[in-house]
Design an enzyme around this catalytic site. Structure first.
Site, PDB file in Angstrom:
ATOM      1  N   HIS A  16      17.538 -24.684  17.229  1.00  0.00           N
ATOM      2  CA  HIS A  16      17.288 -25.967  16.557  1.00  0.00           C
ATOM      3  C   HIS A  16      18.356 -26.381  15.555  1.00  0.00           C
ATOM      4  O   HIS A  16      18.270 -27.461  14.982  1.00  0.00           O
ATOM      5  CB  HIS A  16      15.922 -25.953  15.855  1.00  0.00           C
ATOM      6  CG  HIS A  16      15.917 -25.156  14.587  1.00  0.00           C
ATOM      7  ND1 HIS A  16      15.819 -23.791  14.571  1.00  0.00           N
ATOM      8  CD2 HIS A  16      16.025 -25.526  13.289  1.00  0.00           C
ATOM      9  CE1 HIS A  16      15.858 -23.352  13.335  1.00  0.00           C
ATOM     10  NE2 HIS A  16      15.986 -24.392  12.537  1.00  0.00           N
TER      11      HIS A  16
HETATM   12  C1  UD1 Z   1      14.111 -27.981   9.170  1.00  0.00           C
HETATM   13  C2  UD1 Z   1      15.037 -27.320   8.158  1.00  0.00           C
HETATM   14  C3  UD1 Z   1      15.618 -26.059   8.753  1.00  0.00           C
HETATM   15  C4  UD1 Z   1      14.528 -25.136   9.239  1.00  0.00           C
HETATM   16  C5  UD1 Z   1      13.669 -25.893  10.230  1.00  0.00           C
HETATM   17  C6  UD1 Z   1      12.550 -25.054  10.762  1.00  0.00           C
HETATM   18  C7  UD1 Z   1      16.198 -28.905   6.671  1.00  0.00           C
HETATM   19  C8  UD1 Z   1      17.509 -29.478   6.334  1.00  0.00           C
HETATM   20  N1  UD1 Z   1      16.155 -28.200   7.805  1.00  0.00           N
HETATM   21  O1  UD1 Z   1      14.920 -28.381  10.261  1.00  0.00           O
HETATM   22  O2  UD1 Z   1      16.349 -25.381   7.755  1.00  0.00           O
HETATM   23  O3  UD1 Z   1      15.111 -24.009   9.863  1.00  0.00           O
HETATM   24  O4  UD1 Z   1      13.123 -27.037   9.567  1.00  0.00           O
HETATM   25  O5  UD1 Z   1      11.920 -25.691  11.820  1.00  0.00           O
HETATM   26  O6  UD1 Z   1      15.264 -29.070   5.933  1.00  0.00           O
HETATM   27  N2  UD1 Z   1      10.030 -33.261  14.202  1.00  0.00           N
HETATM   28  C9  UD1 Z   1       8.863 -33.487  14.888  1.00  0.00           C
HETATM   29  N3  UD1 Z   1       7.722 -33.002  14.365  1.00  0.00           N
HETATM   30  C10 UD1 Z   1       7.671 -32.309  13.203  1.00  0.00           C
HETATM   31  C11 UD1 Z   1       8.871 -32.099  12.516  1.00  0.00           C
HETATM   32  C12 UD1 Z   1      10.041 -32.566  13.026  1.00  0.00           C
HETATM   33  O7  UD1 Z   1       8.861 -34.099  15.939  1.00  0.00           O
HETATM   34  O8  UD1 Z   1       6.568 -31.888  12.802  1.00  0.00           O
HETATM   35  C13 UD1 Z   1      11.293 -33.749  14.770  1.00  0.00           C
HETATM   36  C14 UD1 Z   1      11.690 -35.087  14.234  1.00  0.00           C
HETATM   37  O9  UD1 Z   1      12.239 -35.830  15.235  1.00  0.00           O
HETATM   38  C15 UD1 Z   1      12.762 -34.753  13.224  1.00  0.00           C
HETATM   39  C16 UD1 Z   1      13.381 -33.502  13.812  1.00  0.00           C
HETATM   40  O10 UD1 Z   1      12.316 -32.822  14.478  1.00  0.00           O
HETATM   41  O11 UD1 Z   1      13.673 -35.775  13.050  1.00  0.00           O
HETATM   42  C17 UD1 Z   1      13.978 -32.593  12.797  1.00  0.00           C
HETATM   43  O12 UD1 Z   1      13.046 -32.282  11.761  1.00  0.00           O
HETATM   44  P1  UD1 Z   1      13.585 -31.978  10.267  1.00  0.00           P
HETATM   45  O13 UD1 Z   1      12.479 -31.569   9.401  1.00  0.00           O
HETATM   46  O14 UD1 Z   1      14.442 -33.104   9.801  1.00  0.00           O
HETATM   47  O15 UD1 Z   1      14.557 -30.767  10.459  1.00  0.00           O
HETATM   48  P2  UD1 Z   1      14.402 -29.444  11.327  1.00  0.00           P
HETATM   49  O16 UD1 Z   1      15.403 -29.497  12.399  1.00  0.00           O
HETATM   50  O17 UD1 Z   1      12.989 -29.160  11.672  1.00  0.00           O
END
Ligand code: UD1
Length: 356
Positions: A204
């Site tokens: 990820h």
């Molecule tokens: C975040 C953390 C990362 C951690 C990871 C664990 C930051 C900068 N990054 O990254 O350090 O290792 O979490 O998973 O804080 N999304 C969904 N559903 C959710 C959450 C996210 O669909 O419940 C999708 C959304 O499209 C979102 C993308 O995943 O834009 C990324 O989510 P985000 O929280 O921005 O960062 P992670 O890649 O999850």
């Protein structure tokens, strides 16, 4: 001397939940007053609700429901929505966890409101500022009043950055507390339909999944791995989104939904090898003694390489296949458990807070 009676916890993303659960429990056992804020950075049932249920975390007192967005938008929204909560609660200290956007946003809000900040998992450094989490780690540690480190390299990094010795507490790895607690439950998960030998994959990191070439390269490598070993691949929503966007799904890879904590732990403990770019999974595999091949060129958790079972293979496919070959021949990198990764870190943190 501060008087700590009321502790505010701020969590937002999947790995935060795993780290906060043991601290919440240890403080509850000591009768301390606690308030829990969920920023809503992760909001899906798979990424959030199931973790709260399985890890026995109480319902949050506040849910800021910030959802997804760019780094600036997400961090700013958390700050905007957290500020009135902190003003209302007037905690004696706020605990923040790990290195996600929720962590740095809460540290900024609280330090400006003159509320003390305690950082759990302080001092980790990849020395790679292209990683958004590295920025979050540096800023959070800079703003924190009490820094709880998981391993001695964290202390060294913080001392090198000028943090006063008395603020740093080497307490061990709190993520391992959850693992120790829930491993017996994981061991009872059914193995029916599970291959005898398999590679468990997670992916990820923005650097790996947000660029077409990089993601295609990794999926090609995994397809190659799948010729040697069955692959189980629970896919993070970010990665699934990119695979769809780029139209690069490989027929040979079956994409599963993200898994709940206990089921994922069950798979980790039984895997022949874990292939990942996660931070926490490098640590969990080290504790479990399961070989881990990390698809990154650096790690903020060097102890998993020096002491544990972790090997950094970066984006080098030949290296990945060579390391996989060693594992399949029964000659994996051996490791031991780092000091203080013993399931009692939450208690050590609670003892320190209680003494304050
Ligand atoms: C975040 C953390 C990362 C951690 C990871 C664990 C930051 C900068 N990054 O990254 O350090 O290792 O979490 O998973 O804080 N999304 C969904 N559903 C959710 C959450 C996210 O669909 O419940 C999708 C959304 O499209 C979102 C993308 O995943 O834009 C990324 O989510 P985000 O929280 O921005 O960062 P992670 O890649 O999850």
């Amino acid at each position: 001397m501060v008087c700590v009676n009321h502790i505010l916890h701020v969590v937002g993303a999947r790995p935060n939940f795993v780290k906060a659960a043991p601290v919440l429990r240890a403080l509850r056992q000591r009768g301390m007053r606690q308030t829990l804020v969920h920023t809503g950075q992760h909001y899906d049932r798979d990424m959030s609700d199931l973790f709260f249920t399985q890890l026995e975390i109480p319902e949050p007192d506040f849910n800021l429901a910030v959802g997804s967005g760019s780094h600036a938008a997400q961090t700013a929204q958390i700050m905007l929505r957290l500020e009135p909560v902190v003003l209302e609660c007037q905690p004696d200290i706020t605990l923040v966890y790990g290195d996600v956007n929720s962590t740095v946003a809460a540290a900024l809000v609280c330090s400006k409101l003159l509320v003390r900040v305690g950082h759990i998992e302080a001092g980790l450094r990849s020395f790679d500022r292209t990683m958004p989490e590295e920025i979050n780690r540096i800023v959070t540690d800079r703003l924190s009043d009490v820094l709880f480190t998981p391993s001695a390299d964290g202390d060294t990094n913080l001392l090198g950055e000028g943090v006063a010795r008395e603020r740093i507490h080497l307490v061990g790895n709190v993520m391992i507390d959850s693992l120790v607690q829930f491993l017996p439950a994981a061991r009872t998960c059914s193995t029916s339909g599970l291959p005898e030998r398999f590679a468990l994959v997670t992916l990820h990191r923005p650097a790996n999944v947000d660029h077409f070439e990089n993601l295609r390269g990794i999926l090609d490598s995994l397809t190659k791995v799948s010729q040697e070993l069955d692959i189980i691949f629970p896919v993070h929503p970010r990665t699934r989104q990119r695979i769809t966007e780029f139209g690069i799904h490989s027929q040979n890879l079956r994409l599963l939904d993200p898994m709940p904590y206990i089921e994922f732990l069950a798979l980790q403990s039984r895997a022949t090898v874990v292939i990942t770019d996660s931070g926490g999974i490098q640590e969990e595999t080290t504790y479990l003694g399961v070989p881990c091949l990390t698809l990154r060129t650096n790690t903020e958790r060097p102890i998993t390489v020096t002491v544990g079972t972790n090997v950094l293979v970066g984006d080098d496919r030949a290296r990945l296949m060579a390391e996989l070959g060693k594992i399949l021949e029964g000659n994996p990198k051996k490791g031991t458990t780092p000091p203080l990764w013993d399931g009692r870190t939450g208690n050590r943190i609670a003892d320190i807070l209680q003494r304050m």
